[in-house]
Design an enzyme around this catalytic site. Structure first.
Site, PDB file in Angstrom:
ATOM      1  N   ASP A 101      84.302  78.468 100.836  1.00 56.73           N
ATOM      2  CA  ASP A 101      83.023  79.198 100.762  1.00 56.73           C
ATOM      3  C   ASP A 101      82.263  78.944 102.059  1.00 56.73           C
ATOM      4  O   ASP A 101      82.724  78.189 102.930  1.00 56.73           O
ATOM      5  CB  ASP A 101      82.208  78.746  99.525  1.00 56.73           C
ATOM      6  CG  ASP A 101      81.265  79.842  99.022  1.00 56.73           C
ATOM      7  OD1 ASP A 101      80.349  80.214  99.778  1.00 56.73           O
ATOM      8  OD2 ASP A 101      81.452  80.318  97.890  1.00 56.73           O
ATOM      9  N   GLU A 142      80.419  98.482  92.169  1.00 50.77           N
ATOM     10  CA  GLU A 142      81.533  98.310  91.243  1.00 50.77           C
ATOM     11  C   GLU A 142      82.543  99.414  91.513  1.00 50.77           C
ATOM     12  O   GLU A 142      82.208 100.447  92.096  1.00 50.77           O
ATOM     13  CB  GLU A 142      81.027  98.364  89.791  1.00 50.77           C
ATOM     14  CG  GLU A 142      79.971  97.321  89.468  1.00 50.77           C
ATOM     15  CD  GLU A 142      80.452  95.889  89.681  1.00 50.77           C
ATOM     16  OE1 GLU A 142      81.673  95.654  89.680  1.00 50.77           O
ATOM     17  OE2 GLU A 142      79.601  94.996  89.855  1.00 50.77           O
ATOM     18  N   ASP A 165      80.552  92.570  96.009  1.00 48.53           N
ATOM     19  CA  ASP A 165      79.355  92.379  96.842  1.00 48.53           C
ATOM     20  C   ASP A 165      79.447  93.160  98.161  1.00 48.53           C
ATOM     21  O   ASP A 165      78.484  93.151  98.936  1.00 48.53           O
ATOM     22  CB  ASP A 165      79.180  90.893  97.211  1.00 48.53           C
ATOM     23  CG  ASP A 165      78.859  90.033  96.004  1.00 48.53           C
ATOM     24  OD1 ASP A 165      78.285  90.556  95.033  1.00 48.53           O
ATOM     25  OD2 ASP A 165      79.198  88.830  96.026  1.00 48.53           O
ATOM     26  N   GLY A 178      85.334  82.433  98.399  1.00 47.43           N
ATOM     27  CA  GLY A 178      83.990  82.611  97.838  1.00 47.43           C
ATOM     28  C   GLY A 178      83.906  81.902  96.502  1.00 47.43           C
ATOM     29  O   GLY A 178      83.333  82.406  95.540  1.00 47.43           O
ATOM     30  N   ASP A 186      84.124  81.296 107.070  1.00 53.68           N
ATOM     31  CA  ASP A 186      83.715  82.692 106.867  1.00 53.68           C
ATOM     32  C   ASP A 186      84.962  83.520 106.560  1.00 53.68           C
ATOM     33  O   ASP A 186      85.858  83.637 107.391  1.00 53.68           O
ATOM     34  CB  ASP A 186      83.028  83.182 108.155  1.00 53.68           C
ATOM     35  CG  ASP A 186      82.541  84.609 108.049  1.00 53.68           C
ATOM     36  OD1 ASP A 186      82.915  85.315 107.077  1.00 53.68           O
ATOM     37  OD2 ASP A 186      81.788  85.036 108.948  1.00 53.68           O
ATOM     38  N   MET A 187      85.010  84.102 105.367  1.00 47.93           N
ATOM     39  CA  MET A 187      86.215  84.837 104.933  1.00 47.93           C
ATOM     40  C   MET A 187      86.477  86.086 105.780  1.00 47.93           C
ATOM     41  O   MET A 187      87.565  86.654 105.705  1.00 47.93           O
ATOM     42  CB  MET A 187      86.087  85.218 103.458  1.00 47.93           C
ATOM     43  CG  MET A 187      84.949  86.167 103.157  1.00 47.93           C
ATOM     44  SD  MET A 187      84.665  86.265 101.381  1.00 47.93           S
ATOM     45  CE  MET A 187      83.145  87.219 101.331  1.00 47.93           C
TER      46      MET A 187
END
Ligand code: SAM
Length: 253
Positions: free
Chosen positions: A112, A218, A151, A89, A132-133
């Site tokens: 990415d 977070e 995210d 990313g 695509d990770m």
């Protein structure tokens, strides 16, 4: 800073703040306010709108320039003995370009989504790879993730981290994560008076995640330990740098 302001104040990003009520009105919390505003998530939207994608990449690069210089000054030892890094990313490749400039023995793979990698500017000793990770992460000595995992939900983070673990050597590979660690009781003890500042920043960052992503959030140090352990990283260290983010180094069990 200008790029960050242009992105955050764009009508596209502001619309998700105006749709925050979607989080409340839908009982199962299934639709993000960004999706309520635009009918697709933030990444699909960027794929369909190259102008917005450019705004997003520029904003990320602007933040990356500040944070990466802090990492280079604060904890350069992280990169000792690391010859190849995959930035998962990695956006337009700014992070890797700066790391390779500072540590010239490193070769970088900027990984990415295809629409981001295909327009990333050329940089010496950096190759841009689209993919695509959630499916695959290119192999390297270390996987680097900055402002990516927040995210995603815990389950999604575990999937991404598992792909990163598969991409690095099991004996001496590592994952380097640059993310905020927000306040729980444990952070008060670790960070002392700095924690109060981070408490407010943490709330602000959490609001941004709620507005812009589907399941992002977070995490406290305990929550980071949970996703890392579940993805097969038995040991990790945390380095605090002069930024909102900290650096987590995680090692396969
Ligand atoms: C918040 S940006 C962070 C960019 C960069 N790491 C930085 O800090 O400047 C998140 C990045 O994750 C990328 N991304 C989102 N979903 C992805 C996926 N499934 N596979 C690979 N990259 C993805 C986005 O295109 C975006 O560049």
């Amino acid at each position: 800073m200008a790029a960050l302001l242009l992105f955050e104040s764009s009508p596209v990003m502001l619309a998700s703040w105006h749709n925050l009520s979607a989080r409340i009105s839908l009982k199962d919390n299934s639709m993000s306010s960004f999706e309520a505003a635009h009918g697709k998530d933030v990444w699909k939207y960027a794929e369909a709108d190259p102008k917005h994608s450019n705004l997003l990449n520029n904003a990320m690069a602007c933040d990356a320039r500040i944070v990466v210089s802090t990492i280079i000054d604060g904890c350069p030892e992280i990169f000792e003995g690391v010859n190849t890094i995959v930035d998962v990313g990695g956006g337009d490749g700014t992070t890797l370009r700066l790391l390779v400039e500072a540590f010239p023995w490193i070769n970088g793979i900027n990984f990415d989504l295809p629409h981001v990698a295909s327009v990333a500017p050329h940089a010496i000793c950096v190759v841009h790879v689209g993919g695509d990770m959630f499916n695959y992460v290119p192999k390297a000595d270390a996987a680097f993730l900055m402002w990516v995992l927040h995210d995603w939900s815990d389950e999604e983070c575990i999937q991404i981290l598992t792909k990163c673990r598969e991409a690095i050597p099991q004996d001496n590979g590592k994952v380097i994560i640059v993310e905020a660690i927000i306040g729980g009781k444990e952070e008060s003890i670790i960070r002392g008076s700095n924690n109060e500042k981070l408490k407010d920043v943490g709330l602000m960052l959490d609001m941004v995640m709620m507005a812009h992503t589907s399941n992002g959030k977070e995490r406290t140090s305990k929550e980071w330990a949970y996703v890392l352990n579940e993805a097969g990283f038995g040991r990790h260290t945390i380095s605090h740098i002069n930024a909102v983010q900290s650096v987590i180094q995680a090692y396969p069990s």
